[in-house]
Structures are given as structure tokens and as C-alpha cells.
Scaffold this active site. Structure first.
Site, PDB file in Angstrom:
ATOM      1  N   CYS A   1      13.819  11.367   6.519  1.00  0.00           N
ATOM      2  CA  CYS A   1      13.814  11.057   7.946  1.00  0.00           C
ATOM      3  C   CYS A   1      15.212  11.175   8.534  1.00  0.00           C
ATOM      4  CB  CYS A   1      13.233   9.680   8.174  1.00  0.00           C
ATOM      5  SG  CYS A   1      13.868   8.469   7.035  1.00  0.00           S
TER       6      CYS A   1
ATOM      7  N   GLU B   1       9.959   1.995  10.433  1.00  0.00           N
ATOM      8  CA  GLU B   1      11.009   2.966  10.111  1.00  0.00           C
ATOM      9  C   GLU B   1      10.338   4.323  10.219  1.00  0.00           C
ATOM     10  OE1 GLU B   1      13.233   5.346   9.114  1.00  0.00           O
ATOM     11  OE2 GLU B   1      13.103   4.841   6.993  1.00  0.00           O
TER      12      GLU B   1
ATOM     13  N   GLU C   1      10.303  16.542  14.288  1.00  0.00           N
ATOM     14  CA  GLU C   1      10.692  16.371  12.892  1.00  0.00           C
ATOM     15  C   GLU C   1       9.889  17.351  12.035  1.00  0.00           C
ATOM     16  OE1 GLU C   1       9.582  12.616  10.857  1.00  0.00           O
ATOM     17  OE2 GLU C   1      11.678  12.599  10.230  1.00  0.00           O
TER      18      GLU C   1
ATOM     19  N   LYS D   1       0.886  -1.166   0.000  1.00  0.00           N
ATOM     20  CA  LYS D   1       0.000   0.000   0.000  1.00  0.00           C
ATOM     21  C   LYS D   1       0.923   1.215   0.000  1.00  0.00           C
ATOM     22  CE  LYS D   1      -1.628   3.137   2.050  1.00  0.00           C
ATOM     23  NZ  LYS D   1      -1.496   4.589   1.670  1.00  0.00           N
TER      24      LYS D   1
HETATM   25  P1  NAP Z   1       2.115   8.795   7.385  1.00  0.00           P
HETATM   26  O1  NAP Z   1       0.754   9.367   7.524  1.00  0.00           O
HETATM   27  O2  NAP Z   1       2.702   8.082   8.539  1.00  0.00           O
HETATM   28  O3  NAP Z   1       2.100   7.867   6.088  1.00  0.00           O
HETATM   29  C1  NAP Z   1       2.955   6.786   5.805  1.00  0.00           C
HETATM   30  C2  NAP Z   1       2.133   5.679   5.163  1.00  0.00           C
HETATM   31  O4  NAP Z   1       1.205   5.142   6.105  1.00  0.00           O
HETATM   32  C3  NAP Z   1       1.298   6.139   3.985  1.00  0.00           C
HETATM   33  O5  NAP Z   1       1.194   5.110   3.040  1.00  0.00           O
HETATM   34  C4  NAP Z   1      -0.030   6.413   4.662  1.00  0.00           C
HETATM   35  O6  NAP Z   1      -1.112   6.470   3.775  1.00  0.00           O
HETATM   36  C5  NAP Z   1      -0.108   5.244   5.606  1.00  0.00           C
HETATM   37  N1  NAP Z   1      -1.042   5.422   6.705  1.00  0.00           N
HETATM   38  C6  NAP Z   1      -1.541   6.589   7.213  1.00  0.00           C
HETATM   39  N2  NAP Z   1      -2.393   6.327   8.221  1.00  0.00           N
HETATM   40  C7  NAP Z   1      -2.454   4.980   8.353  1.00  0.00           C
HETATM   41  C8  NAP Z   1      -3.166   4.095   9.226  1.00  0.00           C
HETATM   42  N3  NAP Z   1      -4.000   4.541  10.167  1.00  0.00           N
HETATM   43  N4  NAP Z   1      -2.981   2.757   9.087  1.00  0.00           N
HETATM   44  C9  NAP Z   1      -2.145   2.285   8.149  1.00  0.00           C
HETATM   45  N5  NAP Z   1      -1.461   3.060   7.289  1.00  0.00           N
HETATM   46  C10 NAP Z   1      -1.599   4.397   7.401  1.00  0.00           C
HETATM   47  O7  NAP Z   1       3.115   9.909   6.958  1.00  0.00           O
HETATM   48  P2  NAP Z   1       2.791  11.112   5.963  1.00  0.00           P
HETATM   49  O8  NAP Z   1       1.399  11.622   6.149  1.00  0.00           O
HETATM   50  O9  NAP Z   1       3.124  10.678   4.631  1.00  0.00           O
HETATM   51  O10 NAP Z   1       3.822  12.176   6.518  1.00  0.00           O
HETATM   52  C11 NAP Z   1       3.633  12.789   7.796  1.00  0.00           C
HETATM   53  C12 NAP Z   1       4.936  12.867   8.545  1.00  0.00           C
HETATM   54  O11 NAP Z   1       5.547  11.578   8.649  1.00  0.00           O
HETATM   55  C13 NAP Z   1       6.006  13.697   7.870  1.00  0.00           C
HETATM   56  O12 NAP Z   1       5.864  15.042   8.076  1.00  0.00           O
HETATM   57  C14 NAP Z   1       7.252  13.137   8.494  1.00  0.00           C
HETATM   58  O13 NAP Z   1       7.481  13.683   9.747  1.00  0.00           O
HETATM   59  C15 NAP Z   1       6.933  11.677   8.651  1.00  0.00           C
HETATM   60  N6  NAP Z   1       7.502  10.874   7.552  1.00  0.00           N
HETATM   61  C16 NAP Z   1       8.576  10.091   7.815  1.00  0.00           C
HETATM   62  C17 NAP Z   1       9.130   9.333   6.807  1.00  0.00           C
HETATM   63  C18 NAP Z   1      10.291   8.456   7.024  1.00  0.00           C
HETATM   64  O14 NAP Z   1      10.933   8.074   6.066  1.00  0.00           O
HETATM   65  N7  NAP Z   1      10.601   8.072   8.238  1.00  0.00           N
HETATM   66  C19 NAP Z   1       8.604   9.388   5.523  1.00  0.00           C
HETATM   67  C20 NAP Z   1       7.483  10.179   5.285  1.00  0.00           C
HETATM   68  C21 NAP Z   1       6.946  10.900   6.323  1.00  0.00           C
HETATM   69  P3  NAP Z   1      -1.491   7.920   3.159  1.00  0.00           P
HETATM   70  O15 NAP Z   1      -0.449   8.212   2.158  1.00  0.00           O
HETATM   71  O16 NAP Z   1      -2.832   7.719   2.564  1.00  0.00           O
HETATM   72  O17 NAP Z   1      -1.489   8.902   4.299  1.00  0.00           O
END
Ligand code: NAP
Ligand code: MG
Length: 464
Positions: A279, A245, A371, A170
């Protein structure tokens, strides 16, 4: 509707169960470039069933067979490198050179490392009168973020396939088009039907359904700590394996004996790469009080080369733009000194943020703790080495870091005391085989290299 406008399940593109779609937006010009289906629990269930059905035969393949398929996958990704780079630029806004070299190039390299490794990996070992078998865990539910749309996928799927696992992916809602190109490459590489499956959709719907599906044996998640915590709790409740991660707040520690201009400039390049949406970005720069003003001046000059819309891409979406601007406002409110950058839009279109440097940042400020995931860098002053260590380790995160010193021995001595999964010594180069992952709330488990492969194996011991 093109044939592949649906989900890739069981080796074919099929229409989604529902009719909802997700609009894909180019963050550089805010235009809608495509729609993909918003998958539901029904699509996830079909994909998990396909992966379960494919598992026994794939798990029984020889390492040489899996090596051959991974080599074919690497070649298919290499053949599509231009198309992948263009797609990443369109849905993430990445500058062309970064898109070609990193977003499209790195996944070819990583897939290649697993194609090679699997042929010789010790899937059996002797321990006294026992033989220990390393067996694939089963069906993997992979949930990936948008910041490296293909790398994040490959960092999970390549080792999972190498181990003999099957996968349901996903991808992030913001970058599903790159994930589709990956599915096409898998198809071309001749992987058996059901070994890899793709369901596009929203996190709280498709992602959640995948994480809680009984047919998934291991959930591998990359993204925010908030969502990671939920997924960890779900996995814990179901007693299934999980790899997380998560976020980071990495420190670039410049010791007084270091080459200061080089340490500052290299650190800035790291922190601004991918517009800071990394990250492991080195967003906290720790400088001795006597060198502090000089370091800030070097940084202010260095960031001038990162022109938004040219070397610096946009934030991935409007929400991230608001989030990053919110952190900049908060930094000012809490008393940090804005040296360059700020919240003003540098261009009339696109979700751009100017490279931003804060000085006089103290360790407890929000911008030094949370972050930001944007081109915002904080400079912190330290008194002595013990103070530097306290500041470096003083966040809930522990993903990465860097140390600069006059010689390697001094830098390594400091790095040993850092709570971080990866530390670059005097500007050390990227190593695709080095394990990547976090201490503390930066996560659980490791990706890349042999350590990344081990995540997808469990052990069985036979006694003789
Ligand atoms: P996120 O919401 O944690 O999304 C990561 C993945 O998880 C996406 O595929 C997301 O789908 C999915 N997801 C969201 N809610 C979920 C749930 N309840 N159950 C299962 N899967 C779920 O992160 P983001 O919205 O893309 O970014 C927000 C913040 O996360 C950033 O500002 C940053 O701080 C952090 N981030 C960290 C990394 C890293 O490499 N460690 C990478 C990206 C972001 P959707 O795309 O539909 O939301
Ligand atoms: Mg999200």
C-alpha cells in the site's frame, strides 16, 4: 484431517461448523498446495464468545505479565522463522530472501517492540486533579490482507494483546497458512485460552460476520478502500471503534537539487519490493522537466535487475494479475508511453508481471490516480515546486511518500506540505516504532509503535 485443520478457538483447534473449504494456491506455479475451512458466521460467533470470555482476566493482567507473554510469542515466532518464510513463499510467491528477511523477520521485530513497550507504557497519567486510566477497548475483530501475511497480523495482534484486548482474526483467503503458523506460535507462547482466536474464511462471509458481530468492540481492518468503506459504515452504525489501513498512491518527489540516480534507483527498489503489492509503494515518481529524460533512462536500466521469478515475485492470484494487466492496458489507452514491461507473461507459469515503467504520465490518468498493486511505476513531469506539490497531493490517497533534495532542510520543508502519514527523507530507513497510517482515503488510525498501541485503549478519568 490434522488436528489443526480447523479453527483455533478458545485455545484449541476445533473443526469448523460447516464443510466448505478454500483452496490455497501457490501463485508461482498455480498449483493447489492446501485447503482450509471456509468459516461461517457460526465459527465467528464461537470465536467472539471465546474472546469475550477471556477478556476480563486478560484485561486484569499486569503489564509485566503481558510483556512476558509477548516475549514468549516473539521467541516462538523467531523459532519458526524458516517455516514461516517457506510458507509465505508457498502461498504468496515471495522470493526466498524477502520472505526470510521481511515476511518472517519483521514480525519478530515488531512483536519485540511491543514486548518491551508494554512494560513501561504509561497506562495511567495525571492531569491536574484527575487520574486518567488507559484501559483496553475489549474484543478486537482483526481483518487482514494477503500482501504481508504475517506482518499485517502482528501489526494488529501484538499491540492489541499489549493493551489487554482479546482478538478474533480473519486472515486473507489467499494466505491462511501463515496465519495458522501464527496461531501455533500463540499457543506455544502460553497465552491463556481465548485471548487469541483464528477463523479462516471468505471476506464477505466470515469477515462480514466478524465486522458486524455485537460482541466485537473494535474492528481493525487492512485492505482495499472499497471494503474499508463498508466496514467503516458498519462500525459507524453500531458506534464501535474502527481502524482502517487502506490503499495508497504514494509519490516519490525528486527535487532538482537531489542526487538523481540515487533517488531514482532507491525509489524503484521501494516500488518493486514485494512485486509492488504494497500500500505504501512509491509508484508515482515526480521529476523536474529538465531532469525527466535522464530519470526515465536511469529507471529503465535499473528495473532490468528485477527478473520475474527471481528477484520479482508473482501477483498473489489470477484476479490480481488480470487487474494489474488491465491497468497497464489502460495506461497505454490513455496515452502514457510504455518504456519497459507490459502485459505479456514473462514466464510460462505463475501470475508474473514484468517490471513496467510508464513515462509521459499526466496527473489525471487512471494509472496516476488508482492503486495498481503491482510492479508498475509512473513517471510524471513537474514545472516547479508548487506544481510538484499539487501533483503529489492530487489523489484521494495519503498514505506515504518520499522527498529527495540536496539537503534535509529543503526536503523537510516540502514533506511538511505533503498530505501523507509517512514521508521518507532522502531515502530514510524503516523505523518499526514510527506510526504508520493514512491521511484522506488511505485510512483512519495508526499502526506500529506507541501510536499503534493507543488505538486499542480507551480513557477513563477519575477526579479527586
Ligand atoms: P480486500 O478485499 O479489501 O481484502 C482485505 C481483507 O478483507 C481480506 O481478509 C478479505 O477477505 C476481507 N474482506 C473482503 N470483503 C469483506 C467484507 N465484505 N467484509 C469484511 N471483510 C472483507 O483486499 P484484496 O481483495 O485482498 O485486495 C484488493 C485490493 O486491495 C488490492 O488490489 C489493493 O489495492 C488493496 N490492498 C491494500 C492493502 C493494504 O495494505 N492497504 C493490502 C492488500 C490489498 P478475502 O481475503 O476473503 O477477500
Ligand atoms: Mg478480496
Amino acid at each position: 484431517m490434522k488436528a489443526h485443520d480447523g479453527m483455533y478457538i478458545g485455545g484449541a483447534w476445533r473443526p469448523a461448523a460447516g464443510t466448505d473449504t478454500i483452496a490455497v494456491v501457490n501463485p508461482a506455479d498455480e498449483q493447489v498446495i492446501a485447503h482450509v475451512p471456509a468459516g461461517t458466521a457460526e465459527d465467528v460467533d464461537a470465536a467472539v464468545r471465546a474472546a469475550r470470555a477471556a477478556f476480563p482476566a486478560w484485561a486484569a493482567t499486569t503489564p509485566a505479565e503481558r510483556a512476558a507473554r509477548l516475549t514468549a510469542l516473539r521467541d516462538a515466532l523467531a523459532a519458526r522463522q524458516d517455516e514461516i518464510a517457506r510458507t509465505v513463499t508457498a502461498e504468496l510467491g515471495a522470493p526466498a530472501q524477502l520472505a526470510e528477511q521481511v515476511h518472517a523477520g519483521l514480525p519478530v521485530l515488531i512483536t519485540g517492540t511491543y514486548a518491551e513497550m508494554v512494560a513501561t507504557y504509561p497506562f495511567e497519567e495525571k492531569v491536574g486533579n484527575s487520574t486518567v486510566l488507559l484501559e483496553p477497548v475489549g474484543v478486537v475483530g482483526a481483518i487482514t490482507p494477503w500482501n504481508y501475511p504475517l506482518h499485517q497480523v502482528v501489526a494488529k495482534v501484538a499491540p492489541a494483546l499489549a493493551a489487554g484486548c482479546t482478538v478474533v482474526l480473519k486472515p486473507a483467503e489467499d494466505t491462511p497458512l501463515t496465519a495458522r503458523l501464527f496461531a501455533e506460535a500463540v499457543h506455544e507462547a502460553g497465552l491463556p485460552a481465548g485471548v487469541f482466536n483464528l477463523v479462516t474464511g471468505l471476506g464477505p462471509v466470515a469477515g462480514q460476520a466478524l465486522a458486524e458481530h455485537d460482541g466485537v468492540d473494535l474492528v481493525s481492518f487492512t485492505g482495499s478502500t472499497a471494503v474499508g468503506r463498508r466496514i467503516g459504515a458498519l462500525a459507524g452504525g453500531a458506534v464501535k471503534r474502527v481502524a482502517l489501513e487502506l490503499g495508497g498512491k504514494s509519490a516519490n518527489v525528486i527535487l532538482p537539487s537531489a542526487d538523481l540516480p540515487k533517488a531514482v534507483r532507491t525509489g524503484i527498489a521501494n516500488a518493486l519490493s514485494n512485486a509492488g503489492q504494497r500500500c505504501s509503494a512509491l509508484t508515482r515518481v515526480l521529476v523536474h522537466k529538465d531532469q525527466y529524460d535522464e530519470a526515465v533512462a536511469i529507471a529503465a536500466e535499473a528495473v532490468a535487475a528485477y527478473t520475474p521469478g527471481d528477484r520479482l515475485g508473482p501477483m498473489v492470484n489470477a484476479k490480481q494479475l488480470q487487474r494489474v494487466r488491465g491497468y497497464i492496458d489502460q495506461g497505454v489507452r490513455e496515452g502514457a508511453r510504455l518504456v519497459v514491461g507490459g502485459t505479456e507473461a514473462p514466464l510460462d507459469r505463475g501470475y508474473y508481471v514484468s517490471p513496467t515503467i510508464f513515462a509521459d504520465v499526466t496527473p489525471e490518468m487512471t494509472i496516476a490516480q488508482e492503486e495498481i498493486f503491482g510492479p508498475v511505476i509512473s513517471f510524471l513531469r513537474y514545472e516547479d515546486e508548487e506544481d510538484a506539490l499539487r501533483i503529489a497531493n492530487g489523489t484521494v490517497y495519503g498514505l506515504a511518500g518520499a522527498v529527495w533534495a540536496g539537503d534535509e532542510t529543503e526536503a523537510v520543508a516540502f514533506a511538511r506540505r505533503m498530505e501523507a502519514g509517512q514521508v521518507d527523507i532522502n531515502g530514510g530507513r524503516f523505523n518499526p516504532l514510527a506510526p504508520f497510517g493514512g491521511y484522506k482515503q488511505s485510512g483512519v488510525g495508526r499502526e506500529l509503535g506507541a501510536h499503534g498501541l493507543a488505538e486499542y485503549l480507551h480513557t477513563k478519568s477519575l477526579q479527586f
